[in-house]
Scaffold this active site. Structure first.
Site, PDB file in Angstrom:
ATOM      1  N   ASP A 124       0.805  -1.221   0.000  1.00  0.00           N
ATOM      2  CA  ASP A 124       0.000   0.000   0.000  1.00  0.00           C
ATOM      3  C   ASP A 124       0.841   1.275   0.000  1.00  0.00           C
ATOM      4  OD1 ASP A 124      -2.280  -1.465  -0.083  1.00  0.00           O
ATOM      5  OD2 ASP A 124      -2.835  -1.185   2.016  1.00  0.00           O
ATOM      6  N   LYS A 126       0.685   1.864  -7.277  1.00  0.00           N
ATOM      7  CA  LYS A 126      -0.259   0.767  -7.068  1.00  0.00           C
ATOM      8  C   LYS A 126      -1.605   1.206  -7.633  1.00  0.00           C
ATOM      9  CE  LYS A 126      -2.204  -2.363  -3.600  1.00  0.00           C
ATOM     10  NZ  LYS A 126      -2.214  -2.781  -2.183  1.00  0.00           N
TER      11      LYS A 126
END
Length: 418
Positions: free
Chosen positions: A165, A241
């Site tokens: 993350d 991401k």
């Protein structure tokens, strides 16, 4: 009952029948790999347990590590230091709660993925053990110092196991902090080792391949597709991401990846220029200024939001503007006030692809007159990390502006791809 890893057992509990292969467990629960491919954790209390089939010792090694990975390593291979910071790649499911927790050390990662011992001779170190959402800027400084020491001690490459993350933030930070003579590779996994669709082994093996290559840059190596075919090699300042859970969540933005790692033969194909091993001398500038804000503009947002950052003592601000890099006209006076107060204001775009250009429309030109700095085609989070790093290097406003406009670690391209 004396169960061993690799035994096939049947467990009946609360009228539910479970059958599968015994897997390692770090709790009191018995963990079974069932024929469906999924795992189940069952507490043995009030359970009826039957051993269906005992596995021979040599067969057990197909499933689990019978000895420490360190005893298997070959001393004639490149030396790679694997640094664990936590995250899913270093995590296991807690069957009491169903949550994923960071519980594995670097040595555990090596033992779980024995193929790594064919690629390099590894040493392992836990720098810190946090989940991705708990990452902090001061941890980047600690990580950079640790990486530097490992390189000074003779490491031919560095692998950093990191939560996905916030991996892009940490990869960007180390890209600015370290001029490296050897590969520094960030790697993570979207799904923990307990899950049948885990990407941890393939990602780690591909990362080790890059860590022993001649790509002497800070990179992130992750699945290139949802299949187990190849990984992509992304620059630490150009990766993002892009999906919450897909295995191919990481993509290079505004650039091509450096290349690919074929998982079947561990061969690297490069498609972009890169800095080669040994080209640069080790240089570490790990100081960072955490008091920088990343502010996302939305329609109708009051300029009081920007005022808060100015009046609260923030030393730098990145604005995530719309389109070519715009905020509302009534934000312009506060941008000028920030700049007049010695606070750099950098403008990036929410669009991600493409570059900022505040010379097209009146509002953009007003922002530039107020002193805003265009982030070119930098990702907003990369601009944010760069701003923190720049202000950690200098207190001089003009020097900081020059550094922010300079391409330091491939964070900006000279022209945008169509």
């Amino acid at each position: 009952m004396d169960l061993e890893q690799g035994d096939r057992v049947q467990i009946v509990k609360n009228d539910v029948v479970y059958e599968g292969i015994v897997r390692p467990s770090n709790t009191e629960h018995i963990v079974l790999k069932m024929d469906s491919g999924y795992n189940a954790g069952i507490h043995p209390e009030n359970a009826e347990i039957t051993v269906v089939e005992k596995k021979e010792a040599e067969e057990k090694t197909r499933f689990f590590k019978p000895e420490s990975a360190s005893t298997k390593q070959k001393s004639d291979l490149p030396k790679v230091s694997i640094l664990s910071t936590g995250g899913t790649i270093a995590s296991k499911i807690d069957y009491r709660t169903g949550a994923v927790t960071a519980q594995f050390s670097a040595d555990d990662i090596l033992e779980t993925i024995p193929e790594l011992s064919e690629i390099a001779e590894f040493t392992g170190k836990v720098v810190y053990n946090v989940l991705s959402e708990n990452m902090k800027p001061e941890y980047w400084t600690e990580l950079a110092k640790t990486v530097s020491k490992e390189i000074e001690n003779g490491a031919d490459g560095i692998i950093i196991a990191h939560g996905t993350d916030t991996m892009m933030y940490s990869a960007a930070a180390l890209s600015f902090m370290i001029d490296t003579p050897v590969p520094i590779v960030f790697v993570g996994s979207q799904r923990s080792a307990d899950r049948p669709s885990s990407d941890n082994a393939m990602n780690a093996i591909c990362a080790a391949t890059v860590a022993t290559s001649d790509i002497a840059e800070v990179t992130a190596v992750m699945h290139g597709t949802t299949s187990d075919d190849y990984c992509e090699i992304h620059r630490g300042t150009q990766v993002r991401k892009m999906h919450t859970s897909r295995r191919d969540a990481f993509k290079s933005i505004n650039s091509d990846p450096i290349g690919f790692v074929d998982y079947s033969n561990r061969k690297i194909e490069t498609i972009s220029d890169y800095t080669k091993r040994g080209t640069r001398k080790l240089n570490v500038r790990e100081q960072i200024e955490p008091s920088c804000g990343l502010v996302k503009f939305t329609p109708g947002t009051s300029p009081d939001v920007l005022s808060h950052y100015i009046d609260s003592g923030y030393r730098g601000i990145v604005l995530e503007g719309t389109g070519l890099g715009h905020v509302s006209t009534d934000w312009v006076p506060e941008i000028e006030r920030a700049v007049d107060s010695g606070i750099p204001v950098v403008v990036a775009s929410q669009c991600l692809n493409g570059r900022v250009c505040d010379r097209v429309y009146d509002t953009g030109r007003d922002m530039l007159k107020a002193g805003a700095i265009e982030a070119e085609d930098m990702l907003p989070e990369v601009a944010h990390v760069k701003l923190m790093w720049v202000l950690g290097q200098t207190d001089d406003f003009d020097t900081a502006i020059e550094m922010l406009k300079s391409n330091i670690s491939h964070e900006m391209t000279s022209r945008s791809l169509c």
